[in-house]
Design an enzyme around this catalytic site. Structure first.
Site, short mmCIF file in Angstrom:
data_model
loop_
_atom_site.label_atom_id
_atom_site.label_comp_id
_atom_site.label_asym_id
_atom_site.label_seq_id
_atom_site.Cartn_x
_atom_site.Cartn_y
_atom_site.Cartn_z
CB ALA A 66 -0.88 -0.01 1.23
CD GLU A 112 -2.32 -7.44 2.75
OE1 GLU A 112 -1.91 -6.31 2.44
OE2 GLU A 112 -2.93 -7.68 3.80
CD GLU A 132 1.57 -5.49 5.63
OE1 GLU A 132 2.35 -6.41 5.98
OE2 GLU A 132 0.77 -5.59 4.70
N1 CAA Z 1 4.60 3.18 -0.66
C1 CAA Z 1 5.02 4.35 -1.20
N2 CAA Z 1 6.17 4.48 -1.85
C2 CAA Z 1 6.96 3.38 -1.96
C3 CAA Z 1 6.59 2.15 -1.42
C4 CAA Z 1 5.34 2.08 -0.74
N3 CAA Z 1 4.89 0.93 -0.21
N4 CAA Z 1 7.58 1.25 -1.65
C5 CAA Z 1 8.52 1.91 -2.33
N5 CAA Z 1 8.16 3.18 -2.53
C6 CAA Z 1 8.91 4.26 -3.20
C7 CAA Z 1 10.09 4.72 -2.38
O1 CAA Z 1 9.67 5.64 -1.39
C8 CAA Z 1 10.98 5.32 -3.43
O2 CAA Z 1 10.47 6.59 -3.76
P1 CAA Z 1 11.48 7.87 -3.82
O3 CAA Z 1 12.38 7.53 -4.97
O4 CAA Z 1 10.54 8.98 -4.10
O5 CAA Z 1 12.18 7.91 -2.52
C9 CAA Z 1 10.72 4.42 -4.64
O6 CAA Z 1 9.49 3.74 -4.40
C10 CAA Z 1 11.79 3.35 -4.82
O7 CAA Z 1 11.91 2.62 -3.60
P2 CAA Z 1 13.31 2.38 -2.84
O8 CAA Z 1 14.25 3.48 -3.15
O9 CAA Z 1 13.02 2.11 -1.41
O10 CAA Z 1 13.80 1.03 -3.60
P3 CAA Z 1 14.78 -0.08 -3.02
O11 CAA Z 1 15.08 -0.96 -4.18
O12 CAA Z 1 15.90 0.55 -2.27
O13 CAA Z 1 13.92 -0.91 -1.92
C11 CAA Z 1 11.94 -2.06 -1.10
C12 CAA Z 1 12.82 -1.66 -2.32
C13 CAA Z 1 12.72 -2.99 -0.17
C14 CAA Z 1 10.72 -2.75 -1.64
C15 CAA Z 1 11.56 -0.77 -0.32
O14 CAA Z 1 11.05 0.18 -1.25
C16 CAA Z 1 10.50 -1.00 0.72
O15 CAA Z 1 10.80 -1.51 1.79
N6 CAA Z 1 9.23 -0.58 0.45
C17 CAA Z 1 8.16 -0.62 1.41
C18 CAA Z 1 7.67 -2.04 1.59
C19 CAA Z 1 6.55 -2.07 2.61
O16 CAA Z 1 6.75 -1.75 3.77
N7 CAA Z 1 5.35 -2.48 2.17
C20 CAA Z 1 4.20 -2.55 3.04
C21 CAA Z 1 3.40 -1.30 2.95
S1 CAA Z 1 2.08 -1.24 4.14
C22 CAA Z 1 0.85 -2.16 3.47
O17 CAA Z 1 0.95 -2.69 2.39
C23 CAA Z 1 -0.42 -2.22 4.30
C24 CAA Z 1 -1.34 -3.31 3.88
O18 CAA Z 1 -1.37 -4.38 4.40
C25 CAA Z 1 -2.29 -3.10 2.78
#
Ligand code: CAA
Length: 258
Positions: A66, A112, A132
């Site tokens: 998300a 999901e 999460e």
């Molecule tokens: N939401 C918003 N933006 C996101 C995102 C997310 N879930 N995941 C990645 N992005 C964005 C980053 O902020 C980044 O944007 P900027 O360039 O503007 O900073 C861009 O995408 C590229 O991401 P990274 O630079 O972080 O890429 P990476 O290769 O270094 O890492 C990753 C990849 C490990 C997937 C890392 O992006 C990450 O940990 N993302 C979040 C994963 C996460 O926590 N997901 C769960 C979300 S909560 C949820 O989903 C609730 C639910 O149950 C419905």
């Protein structure tokens, strides 16, 4: 209607290929992706020419969850009042088959959504997770329930409590995915599988999907009763008569969807 802001749609004969397309955010699932996915799945369901759908992302990410930037400012009242994420239930009401073709990150909401599809074909680069907890929250689009039903309590609990990622090979062993294929063949393999499904009698496809899904909603006895009624119901279709005659006459069936 098409075109969608966050999706790219390709038609391959009777197969609709839907690509989530927010590369700047690793396909993070904001409200627009939800609205687009619901609209695209409804359009697919309503189009009698389309018999199977594939949902995919990019090579790097199916979807990284998300949209955290959208959720950052949100409080309880807003999330509760908006019934945040409940719209995804509309996507799961699609009656016709949907395959998830997953490469790269399928995290949080990405994992999901993949699990909301009927089955997952994974590239060898796929990484699944419910991270999460690291954000101070928990799955919110069905992950705690669907992951637990798919891979069992031990692994689901470990995944949710540690937030660790599960690679494709482990995901196949754990029954999260139907099959793992080399990343450069993911779309080709998903299309082949989708085309095989698209060539099946369409009412039987819907009935098969309904039956398997019933296994998650009811007792064994009720599920078997549901199956038997629906099985008998298919005997009223022209495609049943055609399918059985075609077998006996050693030819391919020509389906009417009736
Ligand atoms: N939401 C918003 N933006 C996101 C995102 C997310 N879930 N995941 C990645 N992005 C964005 C980053 O902020 C980044 O944007 P900027 O360039 O503007 O900073 C861009 O995408 C590229 O991401 P990274 O630079 O972080 O890429 P990476 O290769 O270094 O890492 C990753 C990849 C490990 C997937 C890392 O992006 C990450 O940990 N993302 C979040 C994963 C996460 O926590 N997901 C769960 C979300 S909560 C949820 O989903 C609730 C639910 O149950 C419905």
């Amino acid at each position: 209607s098409e075109p969608y802001e966050t999706l790219l749609i390709e038609r391959h004969g009777a197969v609709t290929l839907v690509r989530i397309n927010r590369p700047q955010a690793l396909n993070a699932l904001n409200s627009q992706v939800l609205a687009d996915m619901v609209a695209a799945s409804r359009a697919y369901d309503a189009d009698p020419e389309q018999r199977c759908m594939i949902v995919t992302g990019s090579e790097k990410a199916f979807a990284a969850g998300a949209d955290i930037k959208q959720m950052e400012q949100m409080g309880f009242a807003q999330a509760y009042a908006a019934n945040f994420f409940a719209g995804w239930e509309d996507f799961t009401r699609t009656r016709k088959p949907i395959i998830a073709a997953v490469a790269g990150f399928a995290l949080g909401g990405g994992c999901e959504v993949a699990m909301m599809c009927d089955f997952i074909i994974a590239a060898d680069t796929a990484k699944f997770g419910q991270p999460e907890i690291k954000l101070g929250v928990a799955p919110g689009m069905g992950g705690s329930q669907r992951l637990t039903r798919a891979i069992g309590k031990a692994k689901a609990m470990e995944m949710c409590l540690t937030g660790r990622m599960m690679a494709a090979e482990e995901a196949e062993r754990a029954n999260l995915v139907a099959r793992v294929v080399p990343a450069d063949q993911l779309i080709e393999e998903a299309l082949k599988t989708a085309q095989a499904i698209a060539a099946m009698p369409p009412l039987a496809a819907i009935a098969n999907k309904e039956m398997v899904n019933a296994a998650f909603e009811t007792t064994l006895a009720q599920g078997i009763l549901f199956e038997r009624r629906l099985f008998a119901g298919l005997f009223a279709t022209e495609d049943k008569a055609e399918g059985m005659s075609a077998f006996v006459e050693k030819r391919l069936g020509a389906w009417k969807g009736q």
